[in-house]
Design an enzyme around this catalytic site. Sequence first.
Site, PDB file in Angstrom:
ATOM      1  N   TYR A   1     -25.878   9.203  12.188  1.00 57.02           N
ATOM      2  CA  TYR A   1     -26.847   9.600  11.162  1.00 57.02           C
ATOM      3  C   TYR A   1     -26.362  10.812  10.360  1.00 57.02           C
ATOM      4  CZ  TYR A   1     -30.603   6.341  12.415  1.00 57.02           C
ATOM      5  OH  TYR A   1     -31.371   5.212  12.594  1.00 57.02           O
TER       6      TYR A   1
ATOM      7  N   LYS B   1     -34.423   0.274  18.165  1.00 60.25           N
ATOM      8  CA  LYS B   1     -34.456   1.684  18.577  1.00 60.25           C
ATOM      9  C   LYS B   1     -35.163   1.853  19.929  1.00 60.25           C
ATOM     10  CE  LYS B   1     -34.275   3.516  13.828  1.00 60.25           C
ATOM     11  NZ  LYS B   1     -34.901   4.461  12.860  1.00 60.25           N
TER      12      LYS B   1
ATOM     13  N   ASN C   1     -39.682   4.105  14.563  1.00 60.89           N
ATOM     14  CA  ASN C   1     -39.962   2.983  13.661  1.00 60.89           C
ATOM     15  C   ASN C   1     -39.178   1.712  13.991  1.00 60.89           C
ATOM     16  OD1 ASN C   1     -37.513   3.780  12.707  1.00 60.89           O
ATOM     17  ND2 ASN C   1     -38.154   4.109  10.592  1.00 60.89           N
TER      18      ASN C   1
ATOM     19  N   GLU D   1     -20.851   0.979   9.673  1.00 64.80           N
ATOM     20  CA  GLU D   1     -21.720   0.965  10.857  1.00 64.80           C
ATOM     21  C   GLU D   1     -21.310  -0.105  11.859  1.00 64.80           C
ATOM     22  OE1 GLU D   1     -25.643   2.831   8.594  1.00 64.80           O
ATOM     23  OE2 GLU D   1     -25.762   0.804   9.426  1.00 64.80           O
TER      24      GLU D   1
ATOM     25  N   HIS E   1     -33.290  -0.099  12.942  1.00 67.59           N
ATOM     26  CA  HIS E   1     -32.396   0.378  11.886  1.00 67.59           C
ATOM     27  C   HIS E   1     -31.686  -0.831  11.298  1.00 67.59           C
ATOM     28  CE1 HIS E   1     -29.156   2.527   9.817  1.00 67.59           C
ATOM     29  NE2 HIS E   1     -28.370   1.574  10.293  1.00 67.59           N
TER      30      HIS E   1
HETATM   31  P1  IDP Z   1     -34.297   3.505   6.922  1.00 67.23           P
HETATM   32  O1  IDP Z   1     -34.154   3.553   8.427  1.00 67.23           O
HETATM   33  O2  IDP Z   1     -35.515   2.723   6.499  1.00 67.23           O
HETATM   34  O3  IDP Z   1     -33.037   3.080   6.215  1.00 67.23           O
HETATM   35  P2  IDP Z   1     -33.678   6.259   6.127  1.00 67.23           P
HETATM   36  O4  IDP Z   1     -34.241   6.935   4.934  1.00 67.23           O
HETATM   37  O5  IDP Z   1     -32.223   5.868   6.115  1.00 67.23           O
HETATM   38  O6  IDP Z   1     -34.618   5.004   6.444  1.00 67.23           O
HETATM   39  O7  IDP Z   1     -33.927   7.224   7.347  1.00 67.23           O
HETATM   40  C1  IDP Z   1     -33.313   7.023   8.599  1.00 67.23           C
HETATM   41  C2  IDP Z   1     -34.319   7.234   9.686  1.00 67.23           C
HETATM   42  O8  IDP Z   1     -34.726   8.593   9.690  1.00 67.23           O
HETATM   43  C3  IDP Z   1     -35.625   6.442   9.519  1.00 67.23           C
HETATM   44  O9  IDP Z   1     -35.547   5.118   9.993  1.00 67.23           O
HETATM   45  C4  IDP Z   1     -36.594   7.281  10.323  1.00 67.23           C
HETATM   46  O10 IDP Z   1     -36.464   6.998  11.713  1.00 67.23           O
HETATM   47  C5  IDP Z   1     -36.094   8.682  10.051  1.00 67.23           C
HETATM   48  N1  IDP Z   1     -36.838   9.282   8.938  1.00 67.23           N
HETATM   49  C6  IDP Z   1     -36.682   9.060   7.634  1.00 67.23           C
HETATM   50  N2  IDP Z   1     -37.540   9.769   6.888  1.00 67.23           N
HETATM   51  C7  IDP Z   1     -38.254  10.479   7.762  1.00 67.23           C
HETATM   52  C8  IDP Z   1     -39.306  11.439   7.616  1.00 67.23           C
HETATM   53  O11 IDP Z   1     -39.745  11.770   6.501  1.00 67.23           O
HETATM   54  N3  IDP Z   1     -39.787  11.957   8.774  1.00 67.23           N
HETATM   55  C9  IDP Z   1     -39.329  11.600  10.001  1.00 67.23           C
HETATM   56  N4  IDP Z   1     -38.335  10.709  10.183  1.00 67.23           N
HETATM   57  C10 IDP Z   1     -37.807  10.157   9.077  1.00 67.23           C
END
Ligand code: IDP
Length: 141
Positions: A51, A11, A114, A128, A117
């Site tokens: 997304y 990212k 974070n 994807e 992905h």
């Molecule tokens: P993942 O990336 O670990 O699969 P997902 O639940 O699919 O997690 O969420 C996609 C992305 O959305 C996450 O990587 C993160 O960047 C963002 N995200 C998920 N939950 C939150 C939240 O509670 N607050 C802010 N961003 C979030």
Amino acid sequence: MAIERTLSIIKPDAVAKNVIGQIYARFEAAGLKIAAARLVQLSRAEAEQFYGVHKERPFFKDLVEFMISGPVMVQVLEGENAILKNRDLMGATDPKKAAPGTIRADFADSIDANAVHGSDAAETAQVEVAFFFPGLNIYAR
Ligand code: IDP
């Protein structure tokens, strides 16, 4: 065990930190091959589509803004059990909860920024990979 392909994205935060190589080294050390790769600046429409599953979530707008804030490095990882292996290397979504030694524990700053992905299942991996690499040629090696 099956040879799988999964979609990985480094990212904008991790690209900006100049740690693409360090993250690739972890994929390689885990036995995952880079089957295809592109450095991409996503448009807003592309990020919203990618997304789309999260479009009703409160963090959707911030997530899209973040994903278009700079280039991302997108790759197809290939290897035994690649989908789960990549998820294990990544660590938990929230870096504060990610296990020590995972990519997110070591390179991510927050749940928004974070670092990586990774596809979470075979069906999403297929969709994807096709999103970023339509008509992908896979090179045997
Ligand atoms: P993942 O990336 O670990 O699969 P997902 O639940 O699919 O997690 O969420 C996609 C992305 O959305 C996450 O990587 C993160 O960047 C963002 N995200 C998920 N939950 C939150 C939240 O509670 N607050 C802010 N961003 C979030």
